[in-house]
Motif scaffolding. Sequence first.
Motif, PDB file in Angstrom:
ATOM      1  N   MET A   1       0.845  -1.197   0.000  1.00 35.17           N
ATOM      2  CA  MET A   1       0.000   0.000   0.000  1.00 35.17           C
ATOM      3  C   MET A   1       0.881   1.248   0.000  1.00 35.17           C
ATOM      4  SD  MET A   1      -3.224  -0.990   0.183  1.00 35.17           S
ATOM      5  CE  MET A   1      -4.230   0.209   1.001  1.00 35.17           C
ATOM      6  N   SER A   2       0.474   2.229  -0.731  1.00 34.87           N
ATOM      7  CA  SER A   2       1.170   3.502  -0.695  1.00 34.87           C
ATOM      8  C   SER A   2       0.687   4.273   0.523  1.00 34.87           C
ATOM      9  CB  SER A   2       0.859   4.298  -1.975  1.00 34.87           C
ATOM     10  OG  SER A   2      -0.435   4.837  -1.885  1.00 34.87           O
ATOM     11  N   PRO A   3       1.392   5.339   0.920  1.00 33.81           N
ATOM     12  CA  PRO A   3       0.950   6.098   2.080  1.00 33.81           C
ATOM     13  C   PRO A   3      -0.396   6.765   1.859  1.00 33.81           C
ATOM     14  CG  PRO A   3       2.801   7.180   0.992  1.00 33.81           C
ATOM     15  CD  PRO A   3       2.645   5.835   0.368  1.00 33.81           C
TER      16      PRO A   3
ATOM     17  N   LEU B   1       8.234   2.571 -10.103  1.00 32.40           N
ATOM     18  CA  LEU B   1       9.472   3.327  -9.911  1.00 32.40           C
ATOM     19  C   LEU B   1      10.331   3.334 -11.175  1.00 32.40           C
ATOM     20  CD1 LEU B   1      10.318   2.111  -6.299  1.00 32.40           C
ATOM     21  CD2 LEU B   1       9.407   4.352  -6.961  1.00 32.40           C
ATOM     22  N   PHE B   2      10.407   2.184 -11.879  1.00 34.18           N
ATOM     23  CA  PHE B   2      11.212   2.116 -13.102  1.00 34.18           C
ATOM     24  C   PHE B   2      10.677   3.075 -14.160  1.00 34.18           C
ATOM     25  CE2 PHE B   2      12.505  -2.598 -12.302  1.00 34.18           C
ATOM     26  CZ  PHE B   2      13.406  -2.195 -11.339  1.00 34.18           C
ATOM     27  N   ALA B   3       9.356   3.076 -14.348  1.00 37.89           N
ATOM     28  CA  ALA B   3       8.758   3.958 -15.358  1.00 37.89           C
ATOM     29  C   ALA B   3       8.984   5.417 -14.996  1.00 37.89           C
ATOM     30  CB  ALA B   3       7.269   3.657 -15.495  1.00 37.89           C
TER      31      ALA B   3
ATOM     32  N   GLY C   1      17.796  14.078 -18.024  1.00 36.93           N
ATOM     33  CA  GLY C   1      19.144  13.527 -18.115  1.00 36.93           C
ATOM     34  C   GLY C   1      19.504  12.685 -16.903  1.00 36.93           C
ATOM     35  N   PRO C   2      20.550  11.855 -17.043  1.00 35.48           N
ATOM     36  CA  PRO C   2      20.923  10.940 -15.963  1.00 35.48           C
ATOM     37  C   PRO C   2      21.355  11.642 -14.687  1.00 35.48           C
ATOM     38  CG  PRO C   2      22.424  10.708 -17.847  1.00 35.48           C
ATOM     39  CD  PRO C   2      21.359  11.671 -18.245  1.00 35.48           C
ATOM     40  N   GLY C   3      21.895  12.840 -14.795  1.00 35.23           N
ATOM     41  CA  GLY C   3      22.334  13.562 -13.606  1.00 35.23           C
ATOM     42  C   GLY C   3      21.192  13.945 -12.679  1.00 35.23           C
ATOM     43  N   ALA C   4      19.979  13.974 -13.219  1.00 30.99           N
ATOM     44  CA  ALA C   4      18.813  14.356 -12.415  1.00 30.99           C
ATOM     45  C   ALA C   4      18.206  13.171 -11.669  1.00 30.99           C
ATOM     46  CB  ALA C   4      17.749  14.990 -13.320  1.00 30.99           C
ATOM     47  N   LEU C   5      18.741  11.991 -11.882  1.00 30.29           N
ATOM     48  CA  LEU C   5      18.132  10.801 -11.284  1.00 30.29           C
ATOM     49  C   LEU C   5      18.547  10.664  -9.819  1.00 30.29           C
ATOM     50  CD1 LEU C   5      16.265   8.458 -12.165  1.00 30.29           C
ATOM     51  CD2 LEU C   5      18.321   7.061 -12.334  1.00 30.29           C
ATOM     52  N   THR C   6      17.628  11.006  -8.945  1.00 35.34           N
ATOM     53  CA  THR C   6      17.809  10.830  -7.507  1.00 35.34           C
ATOM     54  C   THR C   6      16.592  10.084  -6.985  1.00 35.34           C
ATOM     55  OG1 THR C   6      16.650  12.891  -6.966  1.00 35.34           O
ATOM     56  CG2 THR C   6      19.055  13.035  -7.326  1.00 35.34           C
ATOM     57  N   SER C   7      16.708   9.548  -5.791  1.00 31.76           N
ATOM     58  CA  SER C   7      15.554   8.838  -5.229  1.00 31.76           C
ATOM     59  C   SER C   7      14.374   9.795  -5.074  1.00 31.76           C
ATOM     60  CB  SER C   7      15.911   8.188  -3.898  1.00 31.76           C
ATOM     61  OG  SER C   7      16.339   9.159  -2.967  1.00 31.76           O
ATOM     62  N   ARG C   8      14.640  11.026  -4.682  1.00 32.03           N
ATOM     63  CA  ARG C   8      13.552  12.003  -4.532  1.00 32.03           C
ATOM     64  C   ARG C   8      12.897  12.302  -5.883  1.00 32.03           C
ATOM     65  NH1 ARG C   8      11.777  15.309  -0.675  1.00 32.03           N
ATOM     66  NH2 ARG C   8      13.530  14.794   0.683  1.00 32.03           N
ATOM     67  N   ALA C   9      13.712  12.459  -6.937  1.00 33.94           N
ATOM     68  CA  ALA C   9      13.154  12.740  -8.261  1.00 33.94           C
ATOM     69  C   ALA C   9      12.282  11.584  -8.732  1.00 33.94           C
ATOM     70  CB  ALA C   9      14.278  12.998  -9.264  1.00 33.94           C
ATOM     71  N   VAL C  10      12.734  10.356  -8.481  1.00 36.00           N
ATOM     72  CA  VAL C  10      11.972   9.180  -8.913  1.00 36.00           C
ATOM     73  C   VAL C  10      10.654   9.088  -8.162  1.00 36.00           C
ATOM     74  CG1 VAL C  10      11.948   6.654  -8.974  1.00 36.00           C
ATOM     75  CG2 VAL C  10      14.011   7.891  -9.639  1.00 36.00           C
ATOM     76  N   THR C  11      10.701   9.201  -6.854  1.00 37.65           N
ATOM     77  CA  THR C  11       9.466   9.038  -6.074  1.00 37.65           C
ATOM     78  C   THR C  11       8.505  10.199  -6.299  1.00 37.65           C
ATOM     79  OG1 THR C  11      10.592   9.944  -4.116  1.00 37.65           O
ATOM     80  CG2 THR C  11      10.492   7.533  -4.325  1.00 37.65           C
TER      81      THR C  11
ATOM     82  N   ALA D   1       6.895   9.450  -9.524  1.00 41.04           N
ATOM     83  CA  ALA D   1       5.971   8.324  -9.367  1.00 41.04           C
ATOM     84  C   ALA D   1       4.754   8.689  -8.520  1.00 41.04           C
ATOM     85  CB  ALA D   1       6.701   7.137  -8.742  1.00 41.04           C
ATOM     86  N   GLY D   2       4.851   9.797  -7.793  1.00 42.80           N
ATOM     87  CA  GLY D   2       3.739  10.211  -6.941  1.00 42.80           C
ATOM     88  C   GLY D   2       3.571   9.321  -5.723  1.00 42.80           C
ATOM     89  N   CYS D   3       4.686   8.877  -5.167  1.00 43.86           N
ATOM     90  CA  CYS D   3       4.616   7.972  -4.016  1.00 43.86           C
ATOM     91  C   CYS D   3       5.496   8.479  -2.882  1.00 43.86           C
ATOM     92  CB  CYS D   3       5.019   6.558  -4.424  1.00 43.86           C
ATOM     93  SG  CYS D   3       6.715   6.435  -5.010  1.00 43.86           S
ATOM     94  N   SER D   4       5.471   7.774  -1.789  1.00 45.61           N
ATOM     95  CA  SER D   4       6.244   8.118  -0.605  1.00 45.61           C
ATOM     96  C   SER D   4       7.726   8.211  -0.931  1.00 45.61           C
ATOM     97  CB  SER D   4       6.013   7.055   0.462  1.00 45.61           C
ATOM     98  OG  SER D   4       7.017   7.102   1.439  1.00 45.61           O
ATOM     99  N   LYS D   5       8.411   9.164  -0.329  1.00 44.37           N
ATOM    100  CA  LYS D   5       9.838   9.356  -0.574  1.00 44.37           C
ATOM    101  C   LYS D   5      10.659   8.139  -0.157  1.00 44.37           C
ATOM    102  CE  LYS D   5       9.079  13.598  -1.801  1.00 44.37           C
ATOM    103  NZ  LYS D   5       8.365  13.624  -3.062  1.00 44.37           N
ATOM    104  N   GLY D   6      10.177   7.385   0.814  1.00 46.46           N
ATOM    105  CA  GLY D   6      10.936   6.228   1.288  1.00 46.46           C
ATOM    106  C   GLY D   6      10.668   4.944   0.535  1.00 46.46           C
ATOM    107  N   LEU D   7       9.723   4.971  -0.416  1.00 42.52           N
ATOM    108  CA  LEU D   7       9.339   3.731  -1.101  1.00 42.52           C
ATOM    109  C   LEU D   7      10.503   3.098  -1.845  1.00 42.52           C
ATOM    110  CD1 LEU D   7       6.922   1.847  -1.676  1.00 42.52           C
ATOM    111  CD2 LEU D   7       6.532   3.167  -3.759  1.00 42.52           C
TER     112      LEU D   7
END
Length: 197
Positions: A1-3, A15-17, A27-37, A40-46
Amino acid sequence: MSPRGVATPDVNELLFAAAERVVVRDGPGALTSRAVTTEAGCSKGLLHTHFAGMDAFVAALCLDRFARSAARARALPPLAGTGTVAGHLATVTDALFGSGGPAVSGLALTRPGAAQRFRAAMEAGAPGFTAIQEAITAYLRAEQSLGRFPAATDPDTAALCLVGTAHHLLMTDWPGAPDPEPALARLIGLLLGDTAA
C-alpha cells in the motif's frame, strides 16, 4: 500500500517507469531517489524500502529493461514463416529503443556501484545483448530453413551485426541525435538482401 492508501500492484515498475521519464526529460544527472518518487507520486521512502540504495535501483532498472527486450527476442523463433522477417526484426530492435531505452542503456555507466552490480548480474546469467543475439540467431536459422533468409548469409553474423548496431546507436544517443530507425531498417534490408519476406 502507498501512504495514500492506494494499492501499488507493481512497485518496481511504478518506480522504473518514473525513473525513465526523469532520465529522458532531465538527463541521468537528475536521477535521484527524490526525483523518482516525486515523479511516481509515491512516498519518498518507497524506493529505499524496495532497493538497497540508488546503485541497486539503477542496476535493477537496467536489468529489467534488458530482460524485457530479451523476452521479446525469445518470442521470435516460433514466428518463423509468419509475417515478414523485416517486421519481426524491427519489432525486436524497436523494443531496445522503446520507452527510455537510449537514456536507460548507459545509465549504469554513470554510477560505478550500479555498473558493478549490473556486471555481476550479467556474469551470473541475467539476460542482456548476448541473450538477444542468441534469440535472433535462432530465429534467422529458422527463417533460413524456410527460404525466407538468404542461404549465403550466416545467421550468427547477421544477429551480431543487428545487435551490435543497436548497441552502438543506444550508446551514442544524445538529445537531437538522428532517429535510429532508418539506420536499423537499412541494415535489416541489407541483411535480408533480395529475399526479404
